[in-house]
Design a protein around this motif. Structure first.
Motif, PDB file in Angstrom:
ATOM      1  N   TRP A   1     -40.463  74.870  45.293  1.00 36.62           N
ATOM      2  CA  TRP A   1     -41.243  74.370  44.162  1.00 36.62           C
ATOM      3  C   TRP A   1     -40.345  73.647  43.170  1.00 36.62           C
ATOM      4  O   TRP A   1     -39.156  73.879  43.097  1.00 36.62           O
ATOM      5  N   GLN A   2     -40.993  72.752  42.410  1.00 31.88           N
ATOM      6  CA  GLN A   2     -40.242  71.899  41.504  1.00 31.88           C
ATOM      7  C   GLN A   2     -40.268  72.459  40.093  1.00 31.88           C
ATOM      8  O   GLN A   2     -41.298  72.897  39.621  1.00 31.88           O
ATOM      9  N   GLU A   3     -39.131  72.402  39.460  1.00 30.64           N
ATOM     10  CA  GLU A   3     -38.993  72.952  38.121  1.00 30.64           C
ATOM     11  C   GLU A   3     -38.246  71.945  37.256  1.00 30.64           C
ATOM     12  O   GLU A   3     -37.028  71.825  37.373  1.00 30.64           O
ATOM     13  N   PRO A   4     -38.966  71.202  36.396  1.00 33.71           N
ATOM     14  CA  PRO A   4     -38.251  70.252  35.535  1.00 33.71           C
ATOM     15  C   PRO A   4     -37.360  71.016  34.554  1.00 33.71           C
ATOM     16  O   PRO A   4     -37.788  72.009  33.970  1.00 33.71           O
ATOM     17  N   LEU A  10     -34.180  67.743  37.762  1.00 32.33           N
ATOM     18  CA  LEU A  10     -35.242  68.456  38.466  1.00 32.33           C
ATOM     19  C   LEU A  10     -34.645  69.489  39.420  1.00 32.33           C
ATOM     20  O   LEU A  10     -33.813  69.139  40.263  1.00 32.33           O
ATOM     21  N   LEU A  12     -35.143  71.803  42.577  1.00 33.61           N
ATOM     22  CA  LEU A  12     -35.969  72.007  43.763  1.00 33.61           C
ATOM     23  C   LEU A  12     -35.551  73.366  44.331  1.00 33.61           C
ATOM     24  O   LEU A  12     -34.598  73.462  45.109  1.00 33.61           O
ATOM     25  N   ARG A  15     -34.977  74.458  48.183  1.00 36.71           N
ATOM     26  CA  ARG A  15     -35.333  73.278  48.974  1.00 36.71           C
ATOM     27  C   ARG A  15     -34.526  73.191  50.281  1.00 36.71           C
ATOM     28  O   ARG A  15     -35.014  72.666  51.280  1.00 36.71           O
ATOM     29  N   CYS A  93     -34.131  64.531  48.648  1.00 38.10           N
ATOM     30  CA  CYS A  93     -34.293  65.231  47.363  1.00 38.10           C
ATOM     31  C   CYS A  93     -34.268  64.247  46.205  1.00 38.10           C
ATOM     32  O   CYS A  93     -35.056  64.370  45.251  1.00 38.10           O
ATOM     33  N   GLU A  96     -37.622  62.651  46.069  1.00 36.07           N
ATOM     34  CA  GLU A  96     -38.632  63.535  45.483  1.00 36.07           C
ATOM     35  C   GLU A  96     -38.540  63.554  43.959  1.00 36.07           C
ATOM     36  O   GLU A  96     -39.533  63.791  43.272  1.00 36.07           O
ATOM     37  N   ALA A  97     -37.339  63.319  43.446  1.00 42.27           N
ATOM     38  CA  ALA A  97     -37.144  63.344  41.994  1.00 42.27           C
ATOM     39  C   ALA A  97     -37.322  61.968  41.359  1.00 42.27           C
ATOM     40  O   ALA A  97     -37.097  61.813  40.159  1.00 42.27           O
ATOM     41  N   ASP A 164     -30.849  76.394  46.566  1.00 42.51           N
ATOM     42  CA  ASP A 164     -31.378  75.587  45.462  1.00 42.51           C
ATOM     43  C   ASP A 164     -30.746  74.193  45.464  1.00 42.51           C
ATOM     44  O   ASP A 164     -29.530  74.049  45.665  1.00 42.51           O
TER      45      ASP A 164
END
Ligand code: MD3
Ligand code: FE
Length: 203
Positions: A1-4, A10, A12, A15, A93, A96-97, A164
């Motif tokens: 899951w993504q967490e700013p 960001l 991940l 990931r 990655c 994705e960001a 991570d």
């Protein structure tokens, strides 16, 4: 899951979890040819983190300063090529960001033993600071310090765990950051160590 975490940064979480075994195998293969070393900073201090690199360029610290170089000063040879699994993970990655087309030419591999730390610093030895840095954490967890644009700015603490991935770009690219002394432990994949990969576009 993504967490700013902040603008341009960001997390991940987990990931890389499905390929951590592959990543560790590649790290061992790279280190067999270009072993981990504790570099001496231009100020004459031995770094507690041990380092090696893969990719066209590697990061080094010595009496001449900090720089990217095609040669490993310890082995006298070039760096091992960046494995495709590494490059693909970093590219995906970054995409994705929001950083499409990331094409890293350097991967710094840090190895932390208990007590090893990285004091607050900025990463600014890369030519194009619009390119992000992608980091991958493996093994023992570490407390990451995320600061501001000046060394004395307040820091937030973030736990980085096995698998991570964090993408650091945009306004976060020049923020001060560091790692608190590693707590001793045993991880099933990495033993007594934490490893961190940082993918960079150096030139
Ligand atoms: C934030 N490595 O190699 S990774 C480094 O865990 C470095 O080994 C740490 O800082 C480690 O330079 C932290 C997270 C990281 C990497 C690069 C950044 C955070 C960053 C660049 C800009 C801002
Ligand atoms: Fe850094």
């Amino acid at each position: 899951w993504q967490e700013p975490l902040a603008a341009g940064a960001l997390i991940l979480r987990r990931r890389a979890r499905d390929i951590t075994g592959q990543l560790m195998q590649q790290i061992e293969r790279i280190a067999a040819r270009n072993p981990f070393h504790h570099r001496i900073t231009p100020g004459g201090h031995r770094m507690s983190v041990a380092m090696t690199n893969c990719g066209a360029l590697g990061w080094s610290a010595d009496s001449r300063g900090y720089q990217y170089s095609a040669q490993d000063e310890f082995s006298g040879q070039g760096w091992p090529a960046m494995p495709q699994t590494f490059h693909r993970l970093a590219e995906e990655c970054a995409r994705e960001a929001g950083f499409a087309g990331f094409n890293p030419d350097a991967c710094l591999i840090n190895r932390y033993e208990p007590g090893a730390k990285l004091t607050l610093h900025q990463d600014k030895d890369e030519r194009d600071l619009r390119q992000p840095i992608v980091s991958v954490s493996l093994g023992l967890p570490a407390v990451f310090l995320f600061g501001g644009f000046e060394r004395g700015d307040a820091t937030q603490r973030v736990l980085l765990e096995h698998g991570d991935v964090v993408v650091w770009g945009g306004p976060s690219r020049l923020r001060y950051h560091g790692i608190l002394p590693l707590k001793a432990g045993i991880h099933p994949l990495t033993g007594a160590f934490r490893f961190n990969l940082t993918f960079r576009r150096a030139r």
